[in-house]
Write a protein that holds these residues in place. Structure first.
Motif, PDB file in Angstrom:
ATOM      1  N   LEU A 130       0.823  -1.199   0.000  1.00 47.90           N
ATOM      2  CA  LEU A 130       0.000   0.000   0.000  1.00 47.90           C
ATOM      3  C   LEU A 130       0.863   1.258   0.000  1.00 47.90           C
ATOM      4  CD1 LEU A 130      -2.874  -1.098   2.373  1.00 47.90           C
ATOM      5  CD2 LEU A 130      -2.998  -0.656  -0.066  1.00 47.90           C
ATOM      6  N   LEU A 138      -3.250  10.519   3.101  1.00 47.79           N
ATOM      7  CA  LEU A 138      -3.881   9.726   4.147  1.00 47.79           C
ATOM      8  C   LEU A 138      -3.447   8.268   4.043  1.00 47.79           C
ATOM      9  CD1 LEU A 138      -5.919   9.750   6.435  1.00 47.79           C
ATOM     10  CD2 LEU A 138      -7.695   9.321   4.776  1.00 47.79           C
ATOM     11  N   MET A 139      -3.481   7.738   2.817  1.00 49.12           N
ATOM     12  CA  MET A 139      -3.065   6.350   2.617  1.00 49.12           C
ATOM     13  C   MET A 139      -1.568   6.199   2.857  1.00 49.12           C
ATOM     14  SD  MET A 139      -5.474   4.402   2.203  1.00 49.12           S
ATOM     15  CE  MET A 139      -4.522   2.950   1.815  1.00 49.12           C
ATOM     16  N   LEU A 142      -1.178   6.089   6.638  1.00 44.06           N
ATOM     17  CA  LEU A 142      -1.698   4.870   7.266  1.00 44.06           C
ATOM     18  C   LEU A 142      -0.850   3.656   6.918  1.00 44.06           C
ATOM     19  CD1 LEU A 142      -5.574   5.023   6.983  1.00 44.06           C
ATOM     20  CD2 LEU A 142      -4.211   4.814   9.045  1.00 44.06           C
ATOM     21  N   SER A 143      -0.453   3.531   5.636  1.00 48.93           N
ATOM     22  CA  SER A 143       0.330   2.352   5.265  1.00 48.93           C
ATOM     23  C   SER A 143       1.705   2.413   5.906  1.00 48.93           C
ATOM     24  CB  SER A 143       0.435   2.241   3.748  1.00 48.93           C
ATOM     25  OG  SER A 143       0.861   3.450   3.201  1.00 48.93           O
ATOM     26  N   GLU A 145       2.371   3.760   8.761  1.00 48.24           N
ATOM     27  CA  GLU A 145       2.190   3.388  10.167  1.00 48.24           C
ATOM     28  C   GLU A 145       2.007   1.881  10.313  1.00 48.24           C
ATOM     29  OE1 GLU A 145       2.258   5.168  13.284  1.00 48.24           O
ATOM     30  OE2 GLU A 145       3.450   6.133  11.739  1.00 48.24           O
ATOM     31  N   LEU A 146       1.281   1.291   9.372  1.00 45.14           N
ATOM     32  CA  LEU A 146       1.077  -0.161   9.434  1.00 45.14           C
ATOM     33  C   LEU A 146       2.427  -0.870   9.408  1.00 45.14           C
ATOM     34  CD1 LEU A 146      -0.719  -2.652   9.374  1.00 45.14           C
ATOM     35  CD2 LEU A 146      -0.923  -2.421   6.932  1.00 45.14           C
TER      36      LEU A 146
ATOM     37  N   HIS B 142     -13.759   7.248   1.762  1.00 47.43           N
ATOM     38  CA  HIS B 142     -12.643   6.842   2.610  1.00 47.43           C
ATOM     39  C   HIS B 142     -12.822   5.450   3.183  1.00 47.43           C
ATOM     40  CE1 HIS B 142     -11.770  11.230   2.575  1.00 47.43           C
ATOM     41  NE2 HIS B 142     -10.589  10.722   2.338  1.00 47.43           N
ATOM     42  N   LEU B 144     -11.420   2.665   2.142  1.00 50.69           N
ATOM     43  CA  LEU B 144     -10.161   1.917   2.238  1.00 50.69           C
ATOM     44  C   LEU B 144      -9.364   2.298   3.487  1.00 50.69           C
ATOM     45  CD1 LEU B 144      -8.284  -0.137   0.922  1.00 50.69           C
ATOM     46  CD2 LEU B 144      -7.211   1.739  -0.273  1.00 50.69           C
ATOM     47  N   PRO B 145      -9.151   3.598   3.754  1.00 52.15           N
ATOM     48  CA  PRO B 145      -8.428   3.940   4.994  1.00 52.15           C
ATOM     49  C   PRO B 145      -9.149   3.430   6.236  1.00 52.15           C
ATOM     50  CG  PRO B 145      -8.640   5.862   3.601  1.00 52.15           C
ATOM     51  CD  PRO B 145      -9.408   4.787   2.934  1.00 52.15           C
ATOM     52  N   LEU B 148      -8.374  -0.178   6.433  1.00 48.50           N
ATOM     53  CA  LEU B 148      -6.951  -0.362   6.724  1.00 48.50           C
ATOM     54  C   LEU B 148      -6.681  -0.083   8.202  1.00 48.50           C
ATOM     55  CD1 LEU B 148      -4.205  -0.998   5.589  1.00 48.50           C
ATOM     56  CD2 LEU B 148      -3.876   1.408   5.109  1.00 48.50           C
ATOM     57  N   ILE B 152      -4.781  -2.381  10.943  1.00 50.72           N
ATOM     58  CA  ILE B 152      -3.696  -1.917  11.811  1.00 50.72           C
ATOM     59  C   ILE B 152      -4.021  -2.250  13.265  1.00 50.72           C
ATOM     60  CG2 ILE B 152      -2.470   0.113  12.679  1.00 50.72           C
ATOM     61  CD1 ILE B 152      -2.837   1.404  10.009  1.00 50.72           C
TER      62      ILE B 152
END
Lengths: 499, 184
Positions: A130, A138-139, A142-143, A145-146, B142, B144-145, B148, B152
């Motif tokens: 990702l 945003l993605m 988040l990715s 951070e994952l 939003h 997908l976030p 996700l 997480i």
């Protein structure tokens, strides 16, 4: 072409398959009740193979925006998907025999937590995919951070080991600060663009230079921390030394490549890399990263620490491709990441095989390894020559393309940077040669031969073979990388009119 | 200052901002870690107030519920339940004030300049409660976030279990010496 949520599912299949695989590994452990390392790894490997097939089947060379433009599915993403699947698979197979990840008691493998290990590693693979696909801040956040959160957990995976726990804690604290700084930069970009999408940031009209540069620099804290570039590299030696060796191998290749994918998306997609001061900043960071990594590596006595500093130096070389800022530079980064995957994983696999056979991680333990364990020593030598960048090993071609991309841009600054890079390669030969000298020219303290596990032998053999023979397939690889560079310029017409 | 700026709204903003600022200074400088934890109350609650002031009702309430109500209490529990918290030895004293202070001041000056000199594009929309729009966004643009984030959280939970379970096991093992071989 931008697809909505439902239509995106087809092109999101690799990630979906991986998610299902993760849940399967955890659930099967729960149902059967008895953890089993072989079963978990088998499930993980078949998930990776399915994800690989799904990637190949749904890949058609078209650039698509998925989920309304939050992520992209384009040849660039597919290139990195393949890279991450390969990394995860090699590390996953190696971890099967590694007593570093899951506790080993003489005579038997303890399988406890092996399911969790594979589930966490596969999730990190999703995160990296990702990261390479993100076209939205945003993605991207988040990715990133994952991947970070999973790296913290994996770094602290080793049982009863102070170093491992210390590595994990340092990583958390450092990562938290880096993420916070990056979010501040992202908030500035959001404030300017009124949107988190990279294309909207690209379309900002006449951005105030100070604000833009401040935002880019702050964002770079997060990306730079992932690739371990100066001045965000401090966590790297401690984490690489303390983490279980398979995890170290994974961290040194996977998240680093993902960080570069994100950097390419950011600098090619959102901020054209030829915006006046950007190449200057990136160039200075690259020079500092190469030089610091190489100079600090010289005095290391722990082999994992030495390789950690070497990986910092390599992040510096790869940044040169970003300084070039054109398609050639981008292609050179992709090529280098492929060569880096094999030569760096190869070196870490030797460390892993040796520590599983009871050898310590201090350089002095490697004395006379050429006699005690001929094959691993040979693989190590091949990988080290390649990391230095000597022909005909893969690393030479990778470096050649990076420096060539930079030099073809012309200009004093670029030439000076390329020279610094070449000088640094010469320095790196010095400390790589220390390992070689210990292995081949120094008397072993203990003459007993070391027998590596056959699984490790196969894995090392693949790495060494690819590192040595990549030049045979170099032209197709160059074509493949050239076709995989970021095509996703949503405002392509505007970009064209600017130049 | 321009007198037209002194409205009840801006006064309220400055009040909230000063609560946040003063209590964050308290978090950083309090000599006792317990006082730091309590100072955090002002910071987190003040930020919740700022969210509400900006019309982000949902985020404000969530900030109150999760940060003030959950995380802060968790931190307090952790502080109160940790042994020997009074005799913490700081191994890394924040030396290098001569470098740190100028660096912080320079960073502050830069960020302040960025914040004040930039012409931020403003929206015409008045601040309005946005919970409904937020719910819509979670399930549409939003999605997908949102999903996700759940991945997480799931994996963070698994990871926390791996680490915590092991710590608990170590403790129970350390007491009866030598019995763990049979258990394993």
């Amino acid at each position: 072409m931008t697809l909505d949520n439902i239509a995106s599912m087809k092109y999101f299949a690799p990630e979906l398959i991986l998610s299902i695989g993760i849940l399967a590994i955890l659930t099967v452990d729960l149902i059967v009740g008895k953890p089993d390392r072989k079963r978990s790894s088998l499930l993980a490997m078949s998930t990776l193979v399915l994800a690989l097939l799904a990637t190949l089947v749904t890949s058609d060379g078209v650039s698509r925006g998925l989920f309304g433009g939050l992520i992209a599915r384009d040849p660039f993403t597919d290139f990195f998907k393949l890279l991450f699947i390969a990394t995860t698979a090699f590390v996953g197979v190696a971890a099967l025999r590694s007593r570093d990840t899951i506790e080993y008691q003489p005579g038997e493998y303890q399988d406890k937590e092996s399911g969790e290990f594979y589930a966490l590693t596969l999730t990190a693979a999703i995160g990296m995919m990702l990261m390479a696909a993100a076209t939205d801040l945003l993605m991207a956040f988040l990715s990133l951070e994952l991947v970070s959160i999973l790296s913290y957990i994996l770094a602290g995976f080793k049982r009863r080991d102070r170093k491992s726990s210390e590595a994990s804690l340092k990583y958390v604290i450092y990562g938290g600060v880096a993420s916070g700084v990056m979010l501040y930069g992202m908030s500035l970009l959001y404030g300017l663009a009124g949107s988190t999408s990279l294309s909207a940031i690209h379309a900002i009209k006449d951005p105030p230079l100070l604000t833009l540069i401040a935002a880019i620099t702050l964002c770079f804290a997060g990306f730079g921390y992932k690739i371990a570039s100066v001045p965000f590299h401090m966590w790297c030696p401690d984490v690489y030394e303390g983490a279980p060796t398979p995890v170290t191998a994974f961290l040194s290749v996977g998240p680093k490549a993902a960080g570069f994918a994100l950097l390419i998306r950011f600098f090619h997609g959102a901020i054209p890399a030829d915006v006046r001061s950007v190449p200057l900043i990136l160039g200075l960071i690259a020079a500092a990263t190469m030089t610091l990594g190489n100079l600090a590596a010289i005095n290391q006595t722990n082999i994992k620490r030495l390789l950690a500093y070497s990986s910092i130096a390599h992040a510096g070389y790869i940044l040169l491709g970003l300084v070039a800022g054109n398609d050639d530079g981008q292609r050179a980064i992709l090529l280098y990441l492929v060569t880096y995957l094999f030569m760096n994983l190869g070196a870490f696999l030797v460390v892993m095989a040796m520590s599983d056979a009871g050898l310590g991680e201090e350089l002095s333990e490697y004395r006379g390894l050429g006699k005690r364990a001929a094959f691993p020593a040979l693989v190590m030598a091949i990988c080290l020559f390649s990391l230095t960048g000597l022909p005909p090993f893969a690393g030479f071609f990778g470096k050649f393309y990076l420096f060539a991309a930079l030099l073809s841009r012309g200009g004093t600054f670029n030439t000076a940077l390329a020279l610094i890079g070449i000088l640094n390669s010469a320095v790196s030969l010095y400390y790589y040669a220390r390992i070689l000298r210990a292995m081949y020219f120094e008397k072993p303290t203990n003459e007993a031969p070391i027998l590596e596990a056959s699984l490790h032998r196969w894995n090392m053999g693949i790495m060494a073979a690819v590192t040595m023979g990549l030049w045979l397939a170099w032209t197709p690889l160059v074509d493949f990388a050239g076709a995989s560079i970021v095509q996703w310029y949503p405002h392509a017409t505007q970009v064209a009119s600017l130049h | 200052m321009d007198p037209s700026l002194v409205t009840p709204g801006t006064l309220f903003f400055f009040l909230l901002a000063s609560v946040v600022l003063i209590s964050s200074v308290g978090v950083a400088l309090a000599p006792n870690i317990l006082y730091s934890a309590f100072s955090l109350l002002g910071t987190l609650a003040g930020i919740a107030g700022l969210y509400l002031y900006l019309g982000a009702d949902f985020v404000g309430i969530v900030q109150l519920l999760i940060y003030v109500g959950g995380i802060l209490v968790l931190i307090l529990f952790a502080v109160l339940l940790t042994n020997k918290i009074g005799e913490v030895r700081l191994s890394n004293l924040s030396a290098g004030l001569s470098l740190g202070v100028p660096a912080s001041v320079a960073l502050f000056a830069l960020l302040a300049r960025v914040a004040t000199s930039t012409q931020w594009p403003l929206t015409e929309e008045a601040a309005a409660p946005g919970t409904a729009r937020l719910g819509d966004a979670f399930l549409r643009e939003h999605l997908l976030p949102f999903e996700l984030a759940s991945l997480i959280l799931l994996m963070a939970l698994v990871g926390a279990m791996v680490i915590a379970r092991r710590a608990a096991k170590e403790e129970s093992r350390s007491v009866p010496e030598g019995t763990h071989d049979r258990l394993a």
